[in-house]
Scaffold this motif. Structure first.
Motif, mmCIF file in Angstrom:
data_model
loop_
_atom_site.group_PDB
_atom_site.id
_atom_site.type_symbol
_atom_site.label_atom_id
_atom_site.label_comp_id
_atom_site.label_asym_id
_atom_site.label_seq_id
_atom_site.Cartn_x
_atom_site.Cartn_y
_atom_site.Cartn_z
ATOM 1 N N LEU A 1 6.842 -6.552 -12.048
ATOM 2 C CA LEU A 1 7.105 -5.942 -10.736
ATOM 3 C C LEU A 1 6.449 -6.762 -9.624
ATOM 4 C CD1 LEU A 1 6.690 -2.104 -11.457
ATOM 5 C CD2 LEU A 1 8.704 -3.564 -11.719
ATOM 6 N N HIS A 2 5.238 -7.241 -9.890
ATOM 7 C CA HIS A 2 4.517 -8.073 -8.913
ATOM 8 C C HIS A 2 5.307 -9.344 -8.580
ATOM 9 C CE1 HIS A 2 1.430 -10.725 -7.262
ATOM 10 N NE2 HIS A 2 1.588 -11.539 -8.295
ATOM 11 N N LEU A 3 5.888 -9.980 -9.605
ATOM 12 C CA LEU A 3 6.632 -11.230 -9.392
ATOM 13 C C LEU A 3 7.949 -11.008 -8.660
ATOM 14 C CD1 LEU A 3 6.079 -13.046 -12.820
ATOM 15 C CD2 LEU A 3 4.938 -13.495 -10.639
ATOM 16 N N LEU A 4 8.432 -9.760 -8.647
ATOM 17 C CA LEU A 4 9.676 -9.452 -7.943
ATOM 18 C C LEU A 4 9.444 -8.952 -6.520
ATOM 19 C CD1 LEU A 4 11.688 -7.638 -10.781
ATOM 20 C CD2 LEU A 4 12.029 -9.962 -9.911
ATOM 21 N N SER A 5 8.194 -8.745 -6.160
ATOM 22 C CA SER A 5 7.896 -8.137 -4.852
ATOM 23 C C SER A 5 8.108 -9.120 -3.717
ATOM 24 C CB SER A 5 6.448 -7.626 -4.823
ATOM 25 O OG SER A 5 5.536 -8.704 -4.953
ATOM 26 N N LYS A 6 8.481 -8.598 -2.572
ATOM 27 C CA LYS A 6 8.604 -9.376 -1.341
ATOM 28 C C LYS A 6 8.576 -8.403 -0.162
ATOM 29 C CE LYS A 6 12.497 -10.838 0.273
ATOM 30 N NZ LYS A 6 13.761 -11.565 0.529
ATOM 31 N N VAL A 7 8.245 -8.890 1.005
ATOM 32 C CA VAL A 7 8.228 -8.054 2.206
ATOM 33 C C VAL A 7 9.666 -7.864 2.682
ATOM 34 C CG1 VAL A 7 7.420 -7.822 4.581
ATOM 35 C CG2 VAL A 7 5.916 -8.832 2.848
ATOM 36 N N HIS A 8 10.142 -6.616 2.634
ATOM 37 C CA HIS A 8 11.516 -6.321 3.053
ATOM 38 C C HIS A 8 11.598 -5.914 4.521
ATOM 39 C CE1 HIS A 8 13.333 -6.542 -0.945
ATOM 40 N NE2 HIS A 8 12.251 -5.947 -1.407
ATOM 41 N N ALA A 9 10.511 -5.313 5.020
ATOM 42 C CA ALA A 9 10.521 -4.831 6.407
ATOM 43 C C ALA A 9 9.076 -4.639 6.857
ATOM 44 C CB ALA A 9 11.296 -3.518 6.511
ATOM 45 N N ASN B 1 25.127 -8.843 -12.545
ATOM 46 C CA ASN B 1 25.596 -7.593 -13.128
ATOM 47 C C ASN B 1 24.516 -7.029 -14.050
ATOM 48 O OD1 ASN B 1 26.271 -8.068 -16.163
ATOM 49 N ND2 ASN B 1 27.126 -9.867 -15.135
ATOM 50 N N PRO B 2 24.405 -5.682 -14.115
ATOM 51 C CA PRO B 2 23.294 -5.034 -14.831
ATOM 52 C C PRO B 2 23.158 -5.456 -16.291
ATOM 53 C CG PRO B 2 24.388 -3.453 -13.426
ATOM 54 C CD PRO B 2 25.211 -4.707 -13.372
ATOM 55 N N HIS B 3 24.269 -5.674 -16.999
ATOM 56 C CA HIS B 3 24.176 -6.027 -18.417
ATOM 57 C C HIS B 3 23.495 -7.384 -18.591
ATOM 58 C CE1 HIS B 3 25.182 -6.291 -22.650
ATOM 59 N NE2 HIS B 3 25.747 -7.480 -22.439
ATOM 60 N N LEU B 4 23.928 -8.375 -17.812
ATOM 61 C CA LEU B 4 23.334 -9.710 -17.881
ATOM 62 C C LEU B 4 21.865 -9.665 -17.470
ATOM 63 C CD1 LEU B 4 23.609 -12.863 -18.070
ATOM 64 C CD2 LEU B 4 24.200 -12.797 -15.644
ATOM 65 N N VAL B 5 21.585 -8.965 -16.364
ATOM 66 C CA VAL B 5 20.216 -8.890 -15.852
ATOM 67 C C VAL B 5 19.290 -8.237 -16.875
ATOM 68 C CG1 VAL B 5 18.775 -7.746 -14.123
ATOM 69 C CG2 VAL B 5 20.843 -8.946 -13.416
ATOM 70 N N VAL C 1 11.465 -1.519 -9.931
ATOM 71 C CA VAL C 1 11.953 -1.194 -11.272
ATOM 72 C C VAL C 1 13.486 -1.200 -11.286
ATOM 73 C CG1 VAL C 1 12.148 0.636 -13.009
ATOM 74 C CG2 VAL C 1 9.913 0.082 -12.043
ATOM 75 N N SER C 2 14.097 -0.565 -10.276
ATOM 76 C CA SER C 2 15.567 -0.565 -10.187
ATOM 77 C C SER C 2 16.106 -1.983 -10.099
ATOM 78 C CB SER C 2 16.021 0.234 -8.964
ATOM 79 O OG SER C 2 15.743 1.598 -9.113
ATOM 80 N N SER C 3 15.509 -2.777 -9.215
ATOM 81 C CA SER C 3 15.972 -4.157 -9.035
ATOM 82 C C SER C 3 15.796 -4.965 -10.314
ATOM 83 C CB SER C 3 15.208 -4.826 -7.892
ATOM 84 O OG SER C 3 15.447 -4.177 -6.666
ATOM 85 N N SER C 4 14.707 -4.710 -11.041
ATOM 86 C CA SER C 4 14.442 -5.484 -12.259
ATOM 87 C C SER C 4 15.538 -5.305 -13.300
ATOM 88 C CB SER C 4 13.078 -5.105 -12.843
ATOM 89 O OG SER C 4 13.119 -3.839 -13.479
#
Length: 600
Positions: A346-354, A315-319, A571-574
């Motif tokens: 942002l680099h540490l959250l990146s991954k290939v999605h497609a 949930n956004p508050h915890l995150v 940024v949104s995901s973070s």
């Protein structure tokens, strides 16, 4: 009320045999027998029994994880787990899956069988299984193995307690197969015929007495080479080929077997078996590479390596709370450079999605510039240690001229031993690779150096690694986060983001407590996989901003815009959000403005 007539942990083959006999109606006078050929490539109920035992009865944590420490006490023919990466696919192996012993059908499934005659007799069924050479996951961080230690200790306690109980249990609830005396089996028609034909006798599972006696000798059976690195030959049954791929990380649950005859019996006339043994198994002796006959396998994600982290919804508050704490930690690690810390997150959250044509959507490699050998020894060392505490699989490459000219980065096929020789870049999905270019000095690259430079560029740009099969080369998809330290912009490994590093402090950050580390690991594993969308209103705002940016700076192209959209998602995901907001889009534009100012 007696328990089941088998012990899934200590005698899994007894459970396999019993379900087999039940499925074909063996020994029943009223039931019509089913021919075993009906179960070629199919389960006859054994796997359902083990799924119930492991998952519905929650016994999975009691199954020991196979590693150099547990190999000291686990018993052959017992149930074990192995966690590792599929490093090589050794092809298929034919084996006698079922044979008639007098009037009874027996099965050899999930067993090592030493070169049974491969004829077309109606009294035996030849089946097929696939072989995978698996290794501990390259670069696996020590924190991912802590639960394995706890599980192993629990399993060892359970094993010794169970060994005390088993003599009585075996008397009361014995497997029917185990009640047949050894000499009776050795004198059975099928065994006699095999001895007459010059083939070794079937290897029988050890009795409980012999197992107890062999506790001290099990180490002598498995004399592996590297005490810190245990490979495993995994035999897979009845699974679609698409389920298991090279470099995937799996947990395999199955029967640990040992058959010394496999290593030496090579002089028989069985061409079908010998062709396989010559190619592969002779180079993987059981004394050094244990065999696991897989009953159940499951692909592992980062979450499966987390220890003690609560299972909770992001949930956004915890995150947001966890994000702020992790951002402060990264800022301290980077000498109070907040801009670099934002991009690092942002680099540490990146991954290939497609993948769209040759574009790996979602990757975000980072090049920190303005670093020297001296500053890398400070900040690079800090980051390296931090990543080992946060990420499951981490790697470090000191990019010197000698390294480029000598290193084996790409896996190569060795046809003499029919093995894929691993390379540095044979990495599982979700790995992090740190490259230190500050050690690179002027000089000339040889043919190997040029090839290695090309491999690194392809990994950076396309997230692909070219495997060398001598007669041809094959590109394999990858998903590796790349971080480069360099003085100026790297030409060898051109990154998606170039950020001049501007620390203002050399003070080291405080060592985070274990609760914080567990929360950050959960955060990095969870939010990077969140879905993402852009609403119609925001889509119009983004399009207008991209058009305005292009009009203001003609040097901007599709790659820049693609990177901005990737940053917007991250940024949104973070913040734990799944839809792009105006606030987060403005943050992306501000970060990009600050970065470009530093580049001037």
């Amino acid at each position: 009320m007696g328990g089941p007539p088998y012990d899934c942990m200590a005698n899994p083959l007894g459970a396999v045999r019993l379900t087999f006999e039940k499925a074909i109606g063996s020994g029943s006078e009223t039931q019509t027998q089913t021919h075993p050929s009906a179960f070629d490539g199919k389960d006859w109920g054994a796997l359902d029994l083990f799924r119930q035992f492991l998952f519905q009865e929650s016994r999975l944590s009691q199954v020991p994880i196979l590693n150099p420490k547990t190999m000291r006490w686990v018993q052959p023919n017992s149930l074990v787990r192995y966690r590792g990466m599929i490093q090589d696919m050794l092809g298929n192996e034919f084996y006698v899956g079922a044979y008639k012993d007098g009037n009874l059908w027996r099965t050899n499934k999930f067993m090592d069988v030493s070169q049974y005659p491969m004829g077309s007799s109606p009294d035996m069924c030849v089946w097929e299984r696939r072989l995978f050479y698996c290794v501990p996951v390259p670069g696996q961080s020590s924190w991912t193995e802590s639960s394995c230690e706890m599980d192993s200790n629990r399993c060892m306690d359970w094993s010794y307690q169970n060994r005390e109980k088993r003599p009585r249990m075996d008397d009361e609830d014995a497997d029917p197969m185990d009640l047949v005396p050894d000499d009776e089996i050795k004198s059975s028609p099928i065994t006699k015929k095999m001895r007459e034909d010059g083939f070794p006798s079937p290897s029988l599972p050890e009795s409980s007495d012999s197992k107890t006696a062999s506790t001290s000798s099990s180490m002598s059976k498995f004399q592996y080479v590297d005490k810190d690195n245990l490979p495993c030959l995994v035999k897979i049954y009845d699974s679609p080929e698409s389920e298991l791929k090279l470099n995937d990380v799996f947990e395999f649950i199955g029967v640990l077997t040992f058959d010394s005859e496999l290593a030496v019996e090579k002089d028989h006339n069985d061409e079908l078996s010998n062709s396989f043994y010559d190619d592969a198994l002779v180079h993987l002796p059981p004394s050094k590479v244990p065999r696991l006959h897989c009953l159940i396998h499951r692909k592992l994600a980062v979450h499966d390596f987390l220890q003690g982290s609560p299972t909770m919804e992001p949930n956004p508050h915890l995150v947001k709370e966890i994000r702020e704490a992790l951002f402060r930690h990264l800022t301290a690690l980077l000498g109070n450079d907040g801009v670099a810390a934002h991009f690092m997150l942002l680099h540490l959250l990146s991954k290939v999605h497609a993948r769209v044509d040759d574009v790996a959507v979602g990757k975000l490699s980072l090049n920190l510039t303005g670093l020297s050998k001296e500053s890398v020894s400070v900040f690079g060392t800090r980051l390296s240690q931090a990543f080992k505490n946060l990420l499951p699989f981490t790697h470090y490459i000191p990019l010197t001229l000698e390294y480029l000219n000598t290193a084996s980065l790409a896996p190569k096929k060795d046809y003499q031993v029919n093995r894929l020789v691993p390379g540095v870049l044979q990495l599982p999905e979700g790995s992090h690779l740190m490259i230190d270019e500050t050690q690179l000095e002027s000089g000339s690259l040889g043919s190997i150096g040029i090839e290695n430079t090309k491999l690194l560029k392809n990994l950076m740009e396309f997230q692909k690694v070219e495997y060398d099969f001598q007669y041809y080369k094959m590109e394999m998809a990858a998903d590796v986060q790349l971080l480069i330290f360099s003085d100026g912009k790297s030409n060898i490994v051109p990154a998606d983001l170039v950020v001049p590093f501007q620390p203002s402090s050399l003070e080291s950050s405080e060592i985070p407590v274990s609760e914080a580390l567990e929360a950050w690991r959960w955060y990095l594993a969870t939010v990077r996989s969140l879905p993402h969308s852009i609403g119609s209103e925001m889509q119009k705002v983004v399009e207008d901003d991209l058009v305005a940016a292009r009009q203001a700076d003609r040097s901007l192209g599709s790659r820049d815009f693609s990177r901005w959209l990737t940053m917007a998602r991250l940024v949104s995901s973070s913040f734990g959000e799944t839809c792009l907001s105006l606030e987060h889009w403005q943050m992306v534009k501000e970060l990009e403005r600050l970065r470009r100012e530093r580049l001037k």
